[in-house]
Design a protein around this motif. Structure first.
Motif, PDB file in Angstrom:
ATOM      1  N   ASP A  25       2.190 -27.697  18.310  1.00  0.00           N
ATOM      2  CA  ASP A  25       1.147 -26.725  18.627  1.00  0.00           C
ATOM      3  C   ASP A  25       1.666 -25.335  18.283  1.00  0.00           C
ATOM      4  O   ASP A  25       2.630 -24.856  18.872  1.00  0.00           O
ATOM      5  N   ILE A  26       1.020 -24.689  17.314  1.00  0.00           N
ATOM      6  CA  ILE A  26       1.478 -23.365  16.882  1.00  0.00           C
ATOM      7  C   ILE A  26       0.452 -22.277  17.208  1.00  0.00           C
ATOM      8  O   ILE A  26       0.471 -21.205  16.608  1.00  0.00           O
ATOM      9  N   SER A  27      -0.417 -22.523  18.176  1.00  0.00           N
ATOM     10  CA  SER A  27      -1.453 -21.543  18.490  1.00  0.00           C
ATOM     11  C   SER A  27      -0.857 -20.225  18.984  1.00  0.00           C
ATOM     12  O   SER A  27      -1.359 -19.149  18.651  1.00  0.00           O
ATOM     13  N   VAL A  28       0.228 -20.285  19.756  1.00  0.00           N
ATOM     14  CA  VAL A  28       0.859 -19.057  20.253  1.00  0.00           C
ATOM     15  C   VAL A  28       1.457 -18.269  19.090  1.00  0.00           C
ATOM     16  O   VAL A  28       1.313 -17.051  19.008  1.00  0.00           O
ATOM     17  N   GLN A  29       2.124 -18.964  18.168  1.00  0.00           N
ATOM     18  CA  GLN A  29       2.710 -18.295  17.013  1.00  0.00           C
ATOM     19  C   GLN A  29       1.629 -17.674  16.132  1.00  0.00           C
ATOM     20  O   GLN A  29       1.810 -16.574  15.595  1.00  0.00           O
ATOM     21  N   GLU A  30       0.500 -18.373  15.984  1.00  0.00           N
ATOM     22  CA  GLU A  30      -0.599 -17.834  15.179  1.00  0.00           C
ATOM     23  C   GLU A  30      -1.167 -16.570  15.806  1.00  0.00           C
ATOM     24  O   GLU A  30      -1.465 -15.599  15.098  1.00  0.00           O
ATOM     25  N   LYS A  31      -1.328 -16.558  17.142  1.00  0.00           N
ATOM     26  CA  LYS A  31      -1.835 -15.358  17.809  1.00  0.00           C
ATOM     27  C   LYS A  31      -0.862 -14.200  17.689  1.00  0.00           C
ATOM     28  O   LYS A  31      -1.264 -13.059  17.484  1.00  0.00           O
ATOM     29  N   THR A  32       0.443 -14.492  17.802  1.00  0.00           N
ATOM     30  CA  THR A  32       1.451 -13.451  17.659  1.00  0.00           C
ATOM     31  C   THR A  32       1.423 -12.873  16.252  1.00  0.00           C
ATOM     32  O   THR A  32       1.474 -11.654  16.065  1.00  0.00           O
ATOM     33  N   ASP A  57      -1.110 -12.891  14.104  1.00  0.00           N
ATOM     34  CA  ASP A  57      -2.349 -12.140  13.927  1.00  0.00           C
ATOM     35  C   ASP A  57      -2.245 -10.756  14.571  1.00  0.00           C
ATOM     36  O   ASP A  57      -2.702  -9.760  14.003  1.00  0.00           O
TER      37      ASP A  57
END
Length: 44
Positions: free
Chosen positions: A10-17, A19
């Motif tokens: 799950d890379i959702s946190v990395q994607e938000k960071t 962005d």
């Protein structure tokens, strides 16, 4: 040892960071350009 399968993390946190980082860099660049334009107009 755990079995790792590519694409499962799950890379959702990395994607938000990322962005947020890109957003801040873009806003900072625009601010710098506007400051330089303002300085050029004031000194003319």
């Amino acid at each position: 040892m755990a079995e790792y399968k590519p694409g499962e993390m799950d890379i959702s946190v990395q994607e938000k960071t990322f962005d947020g980082f890109i957003s801040m860099v873009t806003k900072g660049a625009i601010l710098c350009i506007l400051v330089l334009i303002f300085m050029a107009l004031v000194n003319a």
